[in-house]
Scaffold this motif. Sequence first.
Motif, short mmCIF file in Angstrom:
data_model
loop_
_atom_site.label_atom_id
_atom_site.label_comp_id
_atom_site.label_asym_id
_atom_site.label_seq_id
_atom_site.Cartn_x
_atom_site.Cartn_y
_atom_site.Cartn_z
N SER A 139 -4.98 14.21 5.78
CA SER A 139 -5.44 12.87 5.42
C SER A 139 -6.66 12.99 4.53
O SER A 139 -7.32 14.03 4.48
N TRP A 161 -5.91 -2.40 0.17
CA TRP A 161 -5.29 -1.12 -0.19
C TRP A 161 -3.78 -1.21 0.03
O TRP A 161 -3.32 -1.77 1.03
N SER A 163 0.11 1.18 -0.66
CA SER A 163 0.80 2.41 -1.06
C SER A 163 2.13 2.03 -1.69
O SER A 163 2.84 1.15 -1.17
N VAL A 171 -1.67 4.13 3.72
CA VAL A 171 -3.10 3.92 3.52
C VAL A 171 -3.56 2.78 4.43
O VAL A 171 -2.88 1.76 4.54
N GLY A 175 -8.88 2.45 3.50
CA GLY A 175 -8.69 3.46 2.46
C GLY A 175 -8.38 4.85 2.97
O GLY A 175 -8.41 5.81 2.20
N VAL A 177 -5.98 7.64 3.75
CA VAL A 177 -4.62 7.98 3.36
C VAL A 177 -4.09 9.08 4.26
O VAL A 177 -4.77 10.09 4.48
N ILE A 187 -1.60 4.92 -4.94
CA ILE A 187 -2.44 4.15 -4.03
C ILE A 187 -3.23 3.16 -4.88
O ILE A 187 -3.87 3.53 -5.86
#
Length: 693
Positions: A139, A161, A163, A171, A175, A177, A187
């Motif tokens: 991550s 956010w 994806s 995500v 933020g 991921v 992203i």
Amino acid sequence: MRLRKRARTCAVGILASLALTACGGADGPSTPPDPGVNVSQVRVSGPASLDEGQTVTLQATAMTAAGTVVAAATFTWTSSDPTIATVAGGRVVGVKAGNATIAATSGSASGSIAIVVKPVPVGSITIVPATPTLAVGQSVQLSAVTKDSSGGTLAGRTVSWTSSNVAVATVSATGLVAAIAPGTVTITAASEGKAATAALTVEPAAPIASINITLPADRIIAGAKTEIASATMVDSAGQVLPGRSASWSSDQPSIATVDAGGRINAISAGAVRITAASAGKTASVALTIEPRSQYESIASSNWDFLLTANDARSPVWNDARQGWMPRSTDSREQIVIDETFTVAAGQQIQWDNKIVWIRPKARRNIAILGTLAIHNSLILWDQTEHQQCRFDVQRGGSLIIQNSYAFSSNQFWVNWDYDDGATVSFDHFQGHIWTEITGGAVQYTSVNASTVWMSLWAGMRNSAVAVSDASSLYFELLLPAGTFSLGLPRKLVWQDWTLPLIWSGSSVVATNSFVVDRDVTLNNGTNATVTDASDGFSLGWGVSGSTGPYINCELRDLGNPADSNGVLYAAKTWSLPCTNASLTIKNSRIMRAWPFTNGNVHLKVYNSYLVDTRNYGNGATYEVYDSNIELLSATSGGRMYIENSTLRQDIEVNGPGSTIYSYGLRTASSSPPAVYQESGGKYLVLALPGPPW
């Protein structure tokens, strides 16, 4: 012609100042200035909104009741909330987003306008890092920087956010991921109509070559609740693979279980294997759960310790020295320090796999103002007198000890002090050390089969003392002035114990710990009642005199001078009117006592079992008759007289004017008492009974 010229002058003024304070305005007929004209109403006009940091100009018009513009009027400008918008001469500056009312006042009349300050619009967004690369299972935390049209950073803006392919990577709203499967994904971060993207590549996960398991210690007690194992996954090159998790299991769940976080629940004594598994790889370690009974066997003496025979770090007893020494097979590096050693503020010193000798040359404490961390080590005190050289953890200082031992290498007692502002942390620590929170705020934590022997002094304030799974817990409660009723927990039992609110702002909580003992000490002005302590407790009693006239105090029958098991009383009260202090016990046993003196006081003690019998001097005299005494000590000019009593350990007299006199003093053995006369202190045997004062 005159009117045209005047209008031109007014127009120039408007261009120069962007204000109409001297020009009246467009509404109503213009009249010459007339000081006698009353302003009845004020109108404010201009832009009703602006951005943060922007400036706009408002116009104010003053009029009479008939609606005639008062050209000579002047105005006072105010803002209802200067944190939102400020105003001066009609010029309004937007400070931050929000609503404010701007008012103009002339005489007794005023007018206003509502102003909205809007946030500066987001002009662009930047994602950091812009092109991250992850392996499956890893991550990364992305951050979005919002800026205005001029490139200035904007704080506090809401960012969403998304994806482009959640099968490859997800995500979170903040933020974060998470890489799910190999592939590429975009992203996106968006705020106020603006957006930015980051291209993310997810690579196949590096295969796990092996798993390394780290146990919290090589000795775990049945019933322990704070032991946690950890697993580290590495690739074929030995590099740690971050972001990998393991599943845990036990082959003997009736002996020990382990949860998803590696926390071990040690249920009963025996052997067990703990296994960690991840991505098809496994590793296991053997773990022995020790029975609680081996710790409980120390019940015969508060001063014994369990030293695991197969633990190479532990010391061994030396009869000749009457102390502990390293094992002959212990090959760790040995270092020696004395009282001049210190840990300065901001300094960090760490001892790993060491044998550290403390060999003081003078009476002085080792100040810890920075951080001293001790891991897998043995600390041995080699003193020439009792309590000669202490660890003194002072404000801002930290003492951290893990998987280590600390003992005296001879017969002299060792103390450590924790002062206001100190932080102390123990984890698997065993020691023959008496510790003290001497006052103020101390943060103290002890976990996992550690030794906790500590005095909580009357001056403790705003401290947090948290103990878990202590293999030996012994608290001395030095009560402040006041009236207290105490129900002491049973001795020699594993239990939870939360002390009542005795010290201002302080919490003292022990969980799942083996309570060896708990003593009570009184001070001037302390009046305490102890109930249902039939298994016995010991008593300290501080008797202090002021700088004024001497006070005379007397105590009798503190325990049984012939038996350290003491006396069980259905009900009894001891009282010292000289210091406004008293002790009442009900269905409780007094075992041993340690009255101590300081200042302008004469104290006499009769027919008692005394442990640490001390006169701290400063004018005090102390007499003991027909008692059993373990240790005698006089310092700072203190004088003591002992008659018809038995001494079990030694005599210490330290400092000019400090004197101990005895008549008919016996020893518990056939040998004469060991006497330590230091810095001018004297011990004298009298030919006739009676104190020489």
